[in-house]
Design a protein around this motif. Sequence first.
Motif, PDB file in Angstrom:
ATOM      1  N   VAL A 113       0.860  -1.185   0.000  1.00 43.09           N
ATOM      2  CA  VAL A 113       0.000   0.000   0.000  1.00 43.09           C
ATOM      3  C   VAL A 113       0.886   1.221   0.000  1.00 43.09           C
ATOM      4  O   VAL A 113       1.974   1.242   0.601  1.00 43.09           O
ATOM      5  N   ASN A 114       0.420   2.236  -0.698  1.00 41.92           N
ATOM      6  CA  ASN A 114       1.069   3.534  -0.691  1.00 41.92           C
ATOM      7  C   ASN A 114       0.242   4.499   0.148  1.00 41.92           C
ATOM      8  O   ASN A 114      -0.985   4.583   0.000  1.00 41.92           O
ATOM      9  N   LEU A 115       0.888   5.252   1.037  1.00 37.25           N
ATOM     10  CA  LEU A 115       0.204   6.222   1.884  1.00 37.25           C
ATOM     11  C   LEU A 115       0.384   7.614   1.305  1.00 37.25           C
ATOM     12  O   LEU A 115       1.448   7.943   0.760  1.00 37.25           O
ATOM     13  N   ARG A 120      -0.693  16.663   2.893  1.00 34.09           N
ATOM     14  CA  ARG A 120      -1.743  16.856   1.901  1.00 34.09           C
ATOM     15  C   ARG A 120      -3.145  16.736   2.492  1.00 34.09           C
ATOM     16  O   ARG A 120      -4.104  17.251   1.934  1.00 34.09           O
ATOM     17  N   LEU A 121      -3.298  16.026   3.566  1.00 31.86           N
ATOM     18  CA  LEU A 121      -4.611  15.827   4.207  1.00 31.86           C
ATOM     19  C   LEU A 121      -4.589  16.381   5.629  1.00 31.86           C
ATOM     20  O   LEU A 121      -3.512  16.539   6.238  1.00 31.86           O
ATOM     21  N   ASP A 122      -5.773  16.675   6.156  1.00 30.70           N
ATOM     22  CA  ASP A 122      -5.889  17.214   7.524  1.00 30.70           C
ATOM     23  C   ASP A 122      -5.662  16.146   8.574  1.00 30.70           C
ATOM     24  O   ASP A 122      -5.354  16.468   9.733  1.00 30.70           O
ATOM     25  N   VAL A 123      -5.845  14.889   8.221  1.00 28.68           N
ATOM     26  CA  VAL A 123      -5.673  13.789   9.169  1.00 28.68           C
ATOM     27  C   VAL A 123      -4.789  12.735   8.521  1.00 28.68           C
ATOM     28  O   VAL A 123      -4.820  12.548   7.295  1.00 28.68           O
ATOM     29  N   PRO A 124      -3.959  12.052   9.290  1.00 27.45           N
ATOM     30  CA  PRO A 124      -3.089  11.021   8.704  1.00 27.45           C
ATOM     31  C   PRO A 124      -3.877   9.763   8.334  1.00 27.45           C
ATOM     32  O   PRO A 124      -4.940   9.483   8.916  1.00 27.45           O
ATOM     33  N   VAL A 125      -3.365   9.041   7.376  1.00 26.24           N
ATOM     34  CA  VAL A 125      -3.988   7.786   6.921  1.00 26.24           C
ATOM     35  C   VAL A 125      -3.129   6.628   7.404  1.00 26.24           C
ATOM     36  O   VAL A 125      -1.898   6.613   7.183  1.00 26.24           O
ATOM     37  N   THR A 126      -3.742   5.704   8.075  1.00 28.46           N
ATOM     38  CA  THR A 126      -3.031   4.530   8.571  1.00 28.46           C
ATOM     39  C   THR A 126      -2.952   3.467   7.482  1.00 28.46           C
ATOM     40  O   THR A 126      -3.729   3.472   6.511  1.00 28.46           O
ATOM     41  N   ARG A 127      -1.987   2.554   7.616  1.00 30.09           N
ATOM     42  CA  ARG A 127      -1.850   1.469   6.641  1.00 30.09           C
ATOM     43  C   ARG A 127      -3.080   0.558   6.636  1.00 30.09           C
ATOM     44  O   ARG A 127      -3.493   0.075   5.587  1.00 30.09           O
ATOM     45  N   GLU A 128      -3.642   0.324   7.786  1.00 29.86           N
ATOM     46  CA  GLU A 128      -4.836  -0.524   7.833  1.00 29.86           C
ATOM     47  C   GLU A 128      -5.967   0.116   7.064  1.00 29.86           C
ATOM     48  O   GLU A 128      -6.707  -0.557   6.324  1.00 29.86           O
ATOM     49  N   PHE A 129      -6.158   1.426   7.260  1.00 29.56           N
ATOM     50  CA  PHE A 129      -7.229   2.125   6.542  1.00 29.56           C
ATOM     51  C   PHE A 129      -6.969   2.086   5.034  1.00 29.56           C
ATOM     52  O   PHE A 129      -7.880   1.847   4.230  1.00 29.56           O
ATOM     53  N   ALA A 130      -5.681   2.292   4.611  1.00 27.86           N
ATOM     54  CA  ALA A 130      -5.350   2.265   3.176  1.00 27.86           C
ATOM     55  C   ALA A 130      -5.558   0.868   2.610  1.00 27.86           C
ATOM     56  O   ALA A 130      -5.998   0.703   1.462  1.00 27.86           O
ATOM     57  N   ARG A 131      -5.205  -0.169   3.374  1.00 29.67           N
ATOM     58  CA  ARG A 131      -5.372  -1.535   2.892  1.00 29.67           C
ATOM     59  C   ARG A 131      -6.859  -1.847   2.684  1.00 29.67           C
ATOM     60  O   ARG A 131      -7.223  -2.548   1.729  1.00 29.67           O
ATOM     61  N   TYR A 149     -13.283  15.443  11.723  1.00 26.58           N
ATOM     62  CA  TYR A 149     -13.070  15.256  10.289  1.00 26.58           C
ATOM     63  C   TYR A 149     -13.707  13.939   9.865  1.00 26.58           C
ATOM     64  O   TYR A 149     -13.858  13.002  10.676  1.00 26.58           O
ATOM     65  N   LEU A 150     -14.018  13.894   8.565  1.00 21.41           N
ATOM     66  CA  LEU A 150     -14.456  12.642   7.964  1.00 21.41           C
ATOM     67  C   LEU A 150     -13.392  12.229   6.954  1.00 21.41           C
ATOM     68  O   LEU A 150     -13.088  12.977   6.011  1.00 21.41           O
ATOM     69  N   LEU A 151     -12.802  11.055   7.141  1.00 23.25           N
ATOM     70  CA  LEU A 151     -11.760  10.544   6.256  1.00 23.25           C
ATOM     71  C   LEU A 151     -12.368   9.449   5.373  1.00 23.25           C
ATOM     72  O   LEU A 151     -12.965   8.501   5.884  1.00 23.25           O
ATOM     73  N   VAL A 152     -12.226   9.600   4.057  1.00 19.83           N
ATOM     74  CA  VAL A 152     -12.786   8.649   3.100  1.00 19.83           C
ATOM     75  C   VAL A 152     -11.654   8.111   2.236  1.00 19.83           C
ATOM     76  O   VAL A 152     -10.798   8.882   1.748  1.00 19.83           O
ATOM     77  N   GLY A 153     -11.603   6.813   2.037  1.00 16.16           N
ATOM     78  CA  GLY A 153     -10.660   6.180   1.130  1.00 16.16           C
ATOM     79  C   GLY A 153     -11.411   5.355   0.100  1.00 16.16           C
ATOM     80  O   GLY A 153     -12.361   4.639   0.458  1.00 16.16           O
ATOM     81  N   ALA A 154     -11.033   5.453  -1.193  1.00 11.57           N
ATOM     82  CA  ALA A 154     -11.789   4.771  -2.242  1.00 11.57           C
ATOM     83  C   ALA A 154     -10.870   4.336  -3.363  1.00 11.57           C
ATOM     84  O   ALA A 154      -9.832   4.960  -3.630  1.00 11.57           O
ATOM     85  N   HIS A 155     -11.274   3.272  -4.027  1.00 14.31           N
ATOM     86  CA  HIS A 155     -10.553   2.768  -5.203  1.00 14.31           C
ATOM     87  C   HIS A 155     -11.599   2.306  -6.199  1.00 14.31           C
ATOM     88  O   HIS A 155     -12.527   1.565  -5.839  1.00 14.31           O
TER      89      HIS A 155
END
Length: 497
Positions: A113-115, A120-131, A149-155
């Motif tokens: 996974v790439n973080l 660039r974002l207001d909150v950090p992204v964890t590897r688990e969230f990215a996975r 904050y609301l953090l959204v990850g999508a592919h």
Amino acid sequence: MSEPPVRRARAMRRPGSRWFAGLRVRLAAAFTAVALLAALLASGISYVLLRRVMLQRAQDAVLTDVRAALSQQVPPDLPPDVTPLIGARLEDVLESVPKRKAVAVPVALRGGVNLPPRDRLDVPVTREFARRAVRGVVFQRVVRGGTPYLLVGAHATGYGVSTHEPERETPPMVFVSANLSREAADLRLFTRALAIADALALASAVGFALLATRGVLRPVRHLGAAARALGEGELETRVDVRGRDELADLARTFNRTAEALERTVTELRAMEAASRRFVADVSHELRTPLTSMIAVTDVLAENPAADADGAAVELVASETRRLGLLVEHLIEISRFDAGAAGLVLDDVSVADAVAATLDARGWRAEVAVEGPADLFARLDPRRFDVIVANLAGNALKHGGPPVSLRFGPAGRAGAGGLRVVVADGGPGLPDDLIPVVFDRFVKAEAARSRSEGSGLGLSIAKENALLHGGTLEAANGPDGGAVFTLWLPARDAEEDS
């Protein structure tokens, strides 16, 4: 002796503690507590529901924009090396909304996974969230520095690639952070409004509680004042009854109790007065024969020959018999007063019982008897004899001929029974004597200090009639003369068992 600890502790309370322990304060406190609890419960439910709605709406808006951007910017068939171009376009579209930041990150090969960069974002992204974001759309709410904050990850999914170089045709992952400070400010404003509303509700509850308890406790205070007046001897005290609630029922109960108490006290006072009069009358009646007997015995003691004709001895014998009759009547009256008098019932021929009473006293020729010979009644023969003897004797001594005694069956209030009527031809009873003729020591000639009767005969007759459950009444006949009417209810042997 020392005072008990509990009582001593109560006595040591401060004077103001009584006000704080008053019923009005307790009722107002309970009313206020219930109102406050209801207001807080309603406010809490409103806050939770509104917070859920606001956050859900903000979350749905972000997710909808992310999904729309992916579907619009990612073509079904990807050409090679378009990942940077698609990433830039996704960032531009998603960052067009204020307070949002978006970053596109290439998908790592061979399961990595790439973080995104931290700045660039207001909150950090964890590897688990990215996975997790590699497999679709994921989101979570994060609070950083006191700001939500609301953090959204999508592919993107559902695109096509060629079979030659698929790694060059993979769309990027997108991470979006949405600032929810506006929603948080709205919630804080709503919370302040709820706090103000709860404060107003509390103040209103206190005011209404005081008014309500005042209306409730006013009748209670009136009842307390009436009870104190009743305890001080004002037996005519009553309270006004208003409404149909429990307090009105309490007021009615108090009035009924006061009436019963007044009636009882009045009866007790009347009984006390009657007892004093009874003692005085007994003393007078006993003193009269005793005085005569003492005077005669003194004369005989001084001059034994003075009673040559036996008049003194006859006087002593007569007074002794009168004294014995008076004592017998007093004993009978005391049994009635003590409640010790009882009935010994039997099936009696009324004609035979009346005839036996008159024959035993030598009155058969002076009293005209009329009634059925086959009439039987269940009664106490001895007490029935006392009643008939007193009525007939009273008619012969104080009335005038002719004296009649009529008996027969008679109903009253739907119940069968026996009626005996004794009438005489005398002048009748004085009007002021009729209501009290059955009282003790009442005589037709009350002014006389000496009379043949004891003044207890009619009283004893009335008590015996009441003991049978019947009545004895006195009146004057239409042609003059006194009329005494005895009524005894019919009885069965089964009722007496």
